[in-house]
Motif scaffolding. Structure first.
Motif, mmCIF file in Angstrom:
data_model
loop_
_atom_site.group_PDB
_atom_site.id
_atom_site.type_symbol
_atom_site.label_atom_id
_atom_site.label_comp_id
_atom_site.label_asym_id
_atom_site.label_seq_id
_atom_site.Cartn_x
_atom_site.Cartn_y
_atom_site.Cartn_z
ATOM 1 N N SER A 98 0.836 -1.206 0.000
ATOM 2 C CA SER A 98 0.000 0.000 0.000
ATOM 3 C C SER A 98 0.869 1.253 0.000
ATOM 4 O O SER A 98 0.520 2.266 -0.625
ATOM 5 C CB SER A 98 -0.941 -0.002 1.211
ATOM 6 O OG SER A 98 -0.230 -0.155 2.425
ATOM 7 N N LEU A 99 2.018 1.196 0.686
ATOM 8 C CA LEU A 99 2.955 2.320 0.648
ATOM 9 C C LEU A 99 3.486 2.510 -0.772
ATOM 10 O O LEU A 99 3.579 3.650 -1.275
ATOM 11 C CB LEU A 99 4.109 2.070 1.613
ATOM 12 C CG LEU A 99 5.217 3.122 1.652
ATOM 13 C CD1 LEU A 99 4.664 4.471 2.093
ATOM 14 C CD2 LEU A 99 6.343 2.685 2.579
ATOM 15 N N SER A 100 3.806 1.413 -1.447
ATOM 16 C CA SER A 100 4.324 1.484 -2.810
ATOM 17 C C SER A 100 3.276 2.051 -3.772
ATOM 18 O O SER A 100 3.598 2.901 -4.620
ATOM 19 C CB SER A 100 4.758 0.087 -3.268
ATOM 20 O OG SER A 100 5.268 0.116 -4.584
ATOM 21 N N TRP A 138 -3.930 6.196 3.139
ATOM 22 C CA TRP A 138 -3.203 7.191 2.345
ATOM 23 C C TRP A 138 -3.235 6.854 0.860
ATOM 24 O O TRP A 138 -3.467 7.729 0.016
ATOM 25 C CB TRP A 138 -1.755 7.272 2.825
ATOM 26 C CG TRP A 138 -0.915 8.184 1.991
ATOM 27 C CD1 TRP A 138 -1.089 9.522 1.783
ATOM 28 C CD2 TRP A 138 0.239 7.813 1.230
ATOM 29 N NE1 TRP A 138 -0.106 10.008 0.942
ATOM 30 C CE2 TRP A 138 0.723 8.992 0.597
ATOM 31 C CE3 TRP A 138 0.926 6.612 1.045
ATOM 32 C CZ2 TRP A 138 1.847 8.982 -0.225
ATOM 33 C CZ3 TRP A 138 2.054 6.608 0.230
ATOM 34 C CH2 TRP A 138 2.496 7.780 -0.400
ATOM 35 N N SER A 139 -3.035 5.591 0.512
ATOM 36 C CA SER A 139 -3.026 5.207 -0.901
ATOM 37 C C SER A 139 -4.411 5.373 -1.526
ATOM 38 O O SER A 139 -4.530 5.812 -2.675
ATOM 39 C CB SER A 139 -2.528 3.773 -1.068
ATOM 40 O OG SER A 139 -3.337 2.866 -0.368
ATOM 41 N N THR A 182 -1.307 3.408 5.889
ATOM 42 C CA THR A 182 -0.808 3.397 4.507
ATOM 43 C C THR A 182 -1.914 3.073 3.503
ATOM 44 O O THR A 182 -1.935 3.644 2.412
ATOM 45 C CB THR A 182 0.349 2.395 4.350
ATOM 46 O OG1 THR A 182 -0.065 1.107 4.842
ATOM 47 C CG2 THR A 182 1.568 2.853 5.113
#
Length: 249
Positions: A150-152, A239-240, A236
């Protein structure tokens, strides 16, 4: 909501099945470490038995798969953005968070399968681990993959440049790997390194995994790791998803 997420998940899984070489290739490096690096660690582990060495090294190898297998996942959404696939999904009737959720669920599923293979190989080499401990470790690895994936995706949606994305991911992945103690416990290092490691979320996952594989279910590192990764996954993923909504206007 659930239906849309499963539709995206099914689409992504079918694409994975059409080209399964990358998930299979992803376990080659951890297996090489288990085969060629584990025999060198007998003097660093109390008892020095094959089972004790593998109980120390295997969780680190599993989490290495989770980190590197998911941190580069965002490149796929960049490709979809360039080809117009993401734009068509955004203007459709699909629930927009499902576009991200389906992808991260696919990544987590692939990681669990890879991790199960690593555990099987380790057990063939002499590892002794209970079913409950193995299941908890698989769950922790899936959460690590969910966090990294999810960060990516969030980074990819906001940056939308492969060169910049590659530099950022490598800049993040290297210190996370080195300071987490994937190969050797951080406790073997100097005090300053042990202090720095406590600011690395991956460190807590590695320590929890080693506690599980030692059969120490009462270790405080286990609930601490699950609580930390639950909170980070929520942050995360949120955020995504918000980044995707912002992209959609």
């Amino acid at each position: 909501m659930f239906k849309h997420a499963t539709l995206i998940l099914g689409y992504e899984v079918r694409g994975l099945l059409r080209n399964p070489i990358w998930p299979l290739f992803g376990i080659v490096q951890p297996v090489l470490y288990l085969v060629f690096f584990a025999p060198l660690l007998g003097s660093t582990v109390p008892g020095g038995s094959d089972s004790a060495v593998l109980a120390m090294l295997t969780p680190g190898m599993m989490l290495m798969i989770a980190l590197f297998g998911s941190m580069f996942a965002g490149f796929s959404i960049m490709n979809d953005t360039r080809n117009g696939v993401l734009e068509r999904l955004i203007v459709s009737q699909i629930w927009r968070p499902a576009i991200v959720l389906g992808r991260v669920l696919k990544d987590a599923l692939a990681l669990v399968i890879q991790a199960a293979l690593i555990i099987a190989i380790s057990m063939a080499m002499g590892l002794r681990v209970g079913a409950l401990q193995a299941l908890l470790m698989l769950a922790l690895m899936a959460m690590t993959g969910l966090l990294a994936g999810s960060l990516s995706y969030g980074l990819a949606i906001n940056i939308r440049d492969e060169n910049a994305m590659s530099q950022i991911v490598q800049f993040m992945a290297m210190p996370l790997t080195l300071i987490a103690g994937l190969f050797l416990p951080v406790s073997l290092g100097p005090e300053w390194l042990q202090s720095v490691a406590k600011f690395n979320p991956l460190y807590y996952a590695v320590e929890a995994g080693r506690s599980l594989f030692r059969g120490d279910l009462g270790a405080s590192t286990i609930p601490m790791a699950f609580a930390l990764f639950t909170a980070l996954c929520v942050l995360t993923v949120t955020w995504s998803v918000r980044s995707l909504r912002k992209l959609a206007g």
